[in-house]
Design an enzyme around this catalytic site. Sequence first.
Site, mmCIF file in Angstrom:
data_model
loop_
_atom_site.group_PDB
_atom_site.id
_atom_site.type_symbol
_atom_site.label_atom_id
_atom_site.label_comp_id
_atom_site.label_asym_id
_atom_site.label_seq_id
_atom_site.Cartn_x
_atom_site.Cartn_y
_atom_site.Cartn_z
ATOM 1 N N TYR A 1 0.809 -1.221 0.000
ATOM 2 C CA TYR A 1 0.000 0.000 0.000
ATOM 3 C C TYR A 1 0.845 1.276 0.000
ATOM 4 O O TYR A 1 0.677 2.139 0.861
ATOM 5 C CB TYR A 1 -0.944 0.043 1.207
ATOM 6 C CG TYR A 1 -1.661 -1.266 1.477
ATOM 7 C CD1 TYR A 1 -2.670 -1.710 0.622
ATOM 8 C CD2 TYR A 1 -1.325 -2.056 2.563
ATOM 9 C CE1 TYR A 1 -3.313 -2.909 0.856
ATOM 10 C CE2 TYR A 1 -1.971 -3.262 2.807
ATOM 11 C CZ TYR A 1 -2.962 -3.675 1.943
ATOM 12 O OH TYR A 1 -3.596 -4.862 2.187
ATOM 13 N N TYR B 1 -12.554 -6.873 6.748
ATOM 14 C CA TYR B 1 -11.402 -6.980 5.848
ATOM 15 C C TYR B 1 -11.184 -8.458 5.566
ATOM 16 O O TYR B 1 -11.053 -9.257 6.494
ATOM 17 C CB TYR B 1 -10.133 -6.367 6.453
ATOM 18 C CG TYR B 1 -8.937 -6.601 5.551
ATOM 19 C CD1 TYR B 1 -8.733 -5.811 4.425
ATOM 20 C CD2 TYR B 1 -8.057 -7.657 5.782
ATOM 21 C CE1 TYR B 1 -7.673 -6.051 3.557
ATOM 22 C CE2 TYR B 1 -6.991 -7.903 4.917
ATOM 23 C CZ TYR B 1 -6.807 -7.097 3.815
ATOM 24 O OH TYR B 1 -5.766 -7.349 2.948
ATOM 25 N N ASP C 1 -14.200 -16.008 8.722
ATOM 26 C CA ASP C 1 -12.823 -15.686 8.346
ATOM 27 C C ASP C 1 -12.029 -15.526 9.641
ATOM 28 O O ASP C 1 -12.062 -14.472 10.284
ATOM 29 C CB ASP C 1 -12.810 -14.407 7.510
ATOM 30 C CG ASP C 1 -11.397 -13.999 7.102
ATOM 31 O OD1 ASP C 1 -10.427 -14.576 7.636
ATOM 32 O OD2 ASP C 1 -11.263 -13.087 6.272
ATOM 33 N N LYS D 1 -2.553 -16.471 8.400
ATOM 34 C CA LYS D 1 -1.652 -15.720 9.256
ATOM 35 C C LYS D 1 -0.829 -16.575 10.227
ATOM 36 O O LYS D 1 0.230 -17.044 9.864
ATOM 37 C CB LYS D 1 -2.432 -14.624 9.986
ATOM 38 C CG LYS D 1 -2.871 -13.521 9.014
ATOM 39 C CD LYS D 1 -3.074 -12.179 9.656
ATOM 40 C CE LYS D 1 -3.037 -11.058 8.647
ATOM 41 N NZ LYS D 1 -4.331 -10.715 8.054
HETATM 42 C C1 LIG Z 1 -4.840 -10.709 6.651
HETATM 43 C C2 LIG Z 1 -6.231 -11.136 6.445
HETATM 44 C C3 LIG Z 1 -6.652 -11.692 5.219
HETATM 45 C C4 LIG Z 1 -5.759 -11.793 4.015
HETATM 46 O O1 LIG Z 1 -4.670 -12.632 4.228
HETATM 47 P P1 LIG Z 1 -3.369 -12.518 3.294
HETATM 48 O O2 LIG Z 1 -2.505 -13.645 3.740
HETATM 49 O O3 LIG Z 1 -2.780 -11.162 3.547
HETATM 50 O O4 LIG Z 1 -3.826 -12.665 1.884
HETATM 51 C C5 LIG Z 1 -7.975 -12.111 5.130
HETATM 52 N N1 LIG Z 1 -8.828 -12.002 6.163
HETATM 53 C C6 LIG Z 1 -8.446 -11.484 7.342
HETATM 54 C C7 LIG Z 1 -9.421 -11.419 8.464
HETATM 55 C C8 LIG Z 1 -7.139 -11.022 7.524
HETATM 56 O O5 LIG Z 1 -6.790 -10.478 8.698
#
Ligand SMILES: *Cc1c(COP(=O)(O)O)cnc(C)c1O
Length: 429
Positions: A18, A146, A247, A276
């Site tokens: 970014y 997000y 997620d 992550k």
């Molecule tokens: C970081 C994140 C993503 C994306 O993961 P990347 O490995 O950066 O592609 C998706 N959802 C959530 C909740 C996140 O914190």
Amino acid sequence: MSDHDALDFDRRHIWHPYTSPTHPLPVYQVVSAEGVRLRLADGRELLDGMSSWWCAIHGYNHPVLNEALRQQTCRMAHVMFGGLTHPPAIELARRLVALTPGPLEKVFFCDSGSVAVEVAIKMAIQYWGAQQQSEKSRLLTIRHGYHGDTFAAMAVSDPVTGMHHRFAGLLAEHFFAEAPKSRSDAEWCDTDMVSFRNLFAECHQQIAAVILEPIVQGAGGMRFYAPEFLRQVRTLCNHYGVLLIADEIATGFGRTGRLFACEHAGISPDIMCLGKAITGGYLSFAATLTTEKVSRVIGRDGGVFMHGPTFMANPLACAVANASIDLLLQDDWQANICRIEAGLCRGLESCRELPGVADVRVMGAIGVVELTQEVELAAIQAQFVDRGVWIRPFGRLVYTMPPYIISDEEIAFLTQQMMAVVMGLAKGE
Ligand SMILES: *Cc1c(COP(=O)(O)O)cnc(C)c1O
């Protein structure tokens, strides 16, 4: 190459997340990292408050994780997953199936969090397609979410703070309900359900799945919301026969005080995304889990699930993930997260009284100071580095998600620096 020349080359040739390609913000060169510390090229050491975007839960250069990687490297670094399988993948799937809520039994390994979200969305769409209900192809979510930077993930991230305006017309159009206002630590207010419930009632015939981050909305604003919202979302999904995608990429593996944030609400999603912290911050890797039922429907009449990345189930990533999960579970990790939570509460509480502070909130190993105004990133970043800590704010948020190995003294130091910098902002420093 001197540090100066290296940074100069970096500035001219390398993209960072970014940033402007022509006017990039300064970056700092890290030459090694150990435990909770990053060592810069100029010899300075920084106490890490970010876990490298929430991944490095055991800190850096961990002997157990290093060894797992070394051993697997000597066996095989990679092998294709089409037509082949291997012990690290099987062992990891066994762990994930055992640890996640009961009905999640089918594991799809992928390369990054965003891809895990793409896979989840494709699963939901194929699920309805296989039942001749392809009109159910849109998603319902809440604002301030997000879910990643790829197109399908961007399309379900917050339309305002996300990137919708830049890619207007190119993103799939989904349904956005108001995010709940009831906080995780306060009384539940049923009006929080109104927007979601109404949208759902109105549009459920078009909806394949609800997607959201359980309890903690991360990069969309570090908001913590009431578990009751999630419980009611689950009930509504059952009522309308719509899938629920959780997620857990940011929240998984203990960050919120539960192994998975869904546990705060005692619910189980139909599809769960993990990423992550899954490899303890060693490699880019993620997984999407779903139920026997969803996979059976997708497989109906010879159906196949249409995704298969080159580096699917990379053995190095699986091996280090297995070691990271074992490391997490071998101690009383929950007591440890409680300890960090208490330290963050103690350390950040006095920020609440400072001018320019809108809110202070802590959950598990997440501490957030929300300001009334956006910070100027380059300047505030430099202040943190000068103070010997690595904290990377965004927007109005100065927050920490430290590695779980951080000591009480280090938490106290970290939070003191956060407080000092926030105090400085108010004085216009
Ligand atoms: C970081 C994140 C993503 C994306 O993961 P990347 O490995 O950066 O592609 C998706 N959802 C959530 C909740 C996140 O914190």
